[in-house]
Design a protein around this motif. Structure first.
Motif, PDB file in Angstrom:
ATOM      1  N   ALA A   1       0.831  -1.207   0.000  1.00  0.00           N
ATOM      2  CA  ALA A   1       0.000   0.000   0.000  1.00  0.00           C
ATOM      3  C   ALA A   1       0.865   1.257   0.000  1.00  0.00           C
ATOM      4  CB  ALA A   1      -0.916   0.000   1.220  1.00  0.00           C
ATOM      5  N   CYS A   2       2.192   1.086   0.110  1.00  0.00           N
ATOM      6  CA  CYS A   2       3.100   2.236   0.121  1.00  0.00           C
ATOM      7  C   CYS A   2       3.398   2.674  -1.307  1.00  0.00           C
ATOM      8  CB  CYS A   2       4.418   1.881   0.813  1.00  0.00           C
ATOM      9  SG  CYS A   2       4.263   1.721   2.593  1.00  0.00           S
ATOM     10  N   PHE A   3       3.771   3.925  -1.464  1.00  0.00           N
ATOM     11  CA  PHE A   3       4.206   4.388  -2.770  1.00  0.00           C
ATOM     12  C   PHE A   3       5.489   3.639  -3.125  1.00  0.00           C
ATOM     13  CE2 PHE A   3       1.801   7.821  -0.830  1.00  0.00           C
ATOM     14  CZ  PHE A   3       0.824   8.000  -1.787  1.00  0.00           C
ATOM     15  N   PRO A   4       5.545   3.022  -4.310  1.00  0.00           N
ATOM     16  CA  PRO A   4       6.663   2.131  -4.663  1.00  0.00           C
ATOM     17  C   PRO A   4       8.024   2.780  -4.484  1.00  0.00           C
ATOM     18  CG  PRO A   4       4.930   2.033  -6.332  1.00  0.00           C
ATOM     19  CD  PRO A   4       4.547   3.134  -5.386  1.00  0.00           C
ATOM     20  N   GLU A   5       8.134   4.088  -4.822  1.00  0.00           N
ATOM     21  CA  GLU A   5       9.458   4.707  -4.724  1.00  0.00           C
ATOM     22  C   GLU A   5       9.917   4.818  -3.267  1.00  0.00           C
ATOM     23  OE1 GLU A   5       6.244   7.769  -5.369  1.00  0.00           O
ATOM     24  OE2 GLU A   5       6.975   6.001  -6.434  1.00  0.00           O
ATOM     25  N   GLN A   6       8.935   4.841  -2.339  1.00  0.00           N
ATOM     26  CA  GLN A   6       9.315   4.891  -0.923  1.00  0.00           C
ATOM     27  C   GLN A   6       9.920   3.560  -0.487  1.00  0.00           C
ATOM     28  OE1 GLN A   6       5.632   5.803   1.018  1.00  0.00           O
ATOM     29  NE2 GLN A   6       6.080   8.001   1.053  1.00  0.00           N
ATOM     30  N   VAL A   7       9.245   2.474  -0.870  1.00  0.00           N
ATOM     31  CA  VAL A   7       9.736   1.143  -0.510  1.00  0.00           C
ATOM     32  C   VAL A   7      11.102   0.917  -1.151  1.00  0.00           C
ATOM     33  CG1 VAL A   7       9.214  -1.322  -0.505  1.00  0.00           C
ATOM     34  CG2 VAL A   7       7.348   0.348  -0.453  1.00  0.00           C
ATOM     35  N   ALA A   8      11.222   1.346  -2.417  1.00  0.00           N
ATOM     36  CA  ALA A   8      12.492   1.177  -3.133  1.00  0.00           C
ATOM     37  C   ALA A   8      13.598   1.983  -2.452  1.00  0.00           C
ATOM     38  CB  ALA A   8      12.334   1.608  -4.589  1.00  0.00           C
ATOM     39  N   ALA A   9      13.239   3.164  -1.918  1.00  0.00           N
ATOM     40  CA  ALA A   9      14.243   3.999  -1.256  1.00  0.00           C
ATOM     41  C   ALA A   9      14.758   3.314   0.006  1.00  0.00           C
ATOM     42  CB  ALA A   9      13.651   5.362  -0.916  1.00  0.00           C
ATOM     43  N   VAL A  10      13.855   2.677   0.744  1.00  0.00           N
ATOM     44  CA  VAL A  10      14.275   1.937   1.940  1.00  0.00           C
ATOM     45  C   VAL A  10      15.173   0.774   1.530  1.00  0.00           C
ATOM     46  CG1 VAL A  10      13.481   0.493   3.859  1.00  0.00           C
ATOM     47  CG2 VAL A  10      12.225   2.581   3.268  1.00  0.00           C
ATOM     48  N   ALA A  11      14.749   0.055   0.497  1.00  0.00           N
ATOM     49  CA  ALA A  11      15.532  -1.094   0.024  1.00  0.00           C
ATOM     50  C   ALA A  11      16.913  -0.644  -0.448  1.00  0.00           C
ATOM     51  CB  ALA A  11      14.792  -1.802  -1.106  1.00  0.00           C
ATOM     52  N   HIS A  12      16.954   0.495  -1.144  1.00  0.00           N
ATOM     53  CA  HIS A  12      18.229   1.012  -1.650  1.00  0.00           C
ATOM     54  C   HIS A  12      19.147   1.381  -0.484  1.00  0.00           C
ATOM     55  CE1 HIS A  12      21.021   2.881  -4.418  1.00  0.00           C
ATOM     56  NE2 HIS A  12      20.984   3.999  -3.703  1.00  0.00           N
TER      57      HIS A  12
END
Lengths: 203, 203
Positions: B114-125
């Motif tokens: 449900a999160c904005f994908p770029e936010q999740v990707a930023a955490v993963a990065h």
């Protein structure tokens, strides 16, 4: 290993490795001939640190300072933190007003006069930037910042490895700098989760 | 006021103002003659926002996106936050593994899907960057991060102005981006205060 193998092991291009060698960010390899040098795991580890710092937006000058701390750790663990901060905190203008920053530091149970000057200046500079934009942090929010960051810092310091100075330097230096993108990224997610709770997610 | 007066009022050089006009970050002034335009307080305020974003390290493209949100706010307050985040969150590689990031988001009471994908990707990065440096965030420290950032975000959202959409957009967009340097600067100070408590300040 040869530089080509070092490149493969670190996934850093050979040209970039040569740049780091020229910049003295990476120690020279052991000369195996007039034209060749061999590199070890220490070089792989160092490249990992350099890349992580660069990926975190630290400039070459900052990387050099961090590496200087890693290579020659201060004896006093308290000085380590200052060295780490100094290495990555940009210079702030001298003429900046430190009053509001000192007040916040006071509220965190600290003393601005005992803080590293560039840290206090960094807080003052951040406050000045907000003021310039006409943005006011609501009092309750500022209180939440001070409390949250204090509890986070307490946990960080409580987990500082003390068995070897090298380890504690590495933890403090990297934990201070490299964790920043994670904290900012997690903050964005936390804001969205809070927003979904407050406004209700249409998803 | 004339552009020279706008420059004085905003302490932004005339040449920079003209650059922002060319980049369409700043709306055109009202033409008072073939060669002159007059500007108002809205231009001063806009310049303050632009400078603050630039000072915070946001690129021109990011500034443009933020301004687009400020100029044309989404109706749904929940979408505002996403727009603000999207405007300033750099694209992350698609092939990044989101598993660890999703687990952290889950621990914060959120749902990565449900999160904005770029936010999740930023955490993963950010997590990938730490892993690349061989830096492990101790479990207790990560727990403190998740708790601290959640309480900070709850306070931020609770203080969101809801009377006017413009105000809430401005609060969310600027509060998300512009506050980051303050949070990082306060974190450094909090760490030093905690270090002084734990290791004892020799000062």
């Amino acid at each position: 290993m040869r530089i080509s193998e070092l490149s493969a092991a670190s996934s850093v291009p050979v040209a970039t490795i040569k740049y780091y060698l020229r910049e003295r960010l990476l120690p020279e390899g052991r000369r195996s001939s007039a034209t060749q040098a061999t590199y070890g795991d220490a070089h792989v580890a160092r490249l990992g640190v350099i890349r992580a710092l660069v990926d975190s937006g630290v400039g070459i000058a900052g990387v050099r300072k961090v590496i200087a701390v890693l290579d020659d750790p201060p004896d006093d663990p308290y000085e380590i933190l200052g060295a780490a901060n100094g290495a990555v905190t940009p210079e702030a203008p001298d003429d900046i007003d430190l009053g509001a920053a000192s007040a916040l530091i006071d509220r965190m149970g600290g003393d601005a006069d005992a803080c590293f000057p560039e840290q206090v200046a960094a807080v003052a500079h951040a406050l000045a930037t907000l003021e310039r934009a006409g943005f006011v942090v609501p009092p309750d929010v500022m209180t939440a910042y001070l409390r949250g960051l204090t509890s986070m810092a307490d946990a960080e310091l409580a987990a500082t490895p003390i068995d070897s100075p090298e380890e504690s330097v590495r933890y403090v230096v990297l934990g201070t700098v490299l964790v920043e993108p994670l904290i900012l990224a997690l903050r964005r997610v936390a804001e969205q989760i809070a927003a979904a709770r407050q406004f209700g997610a249409r998803r």
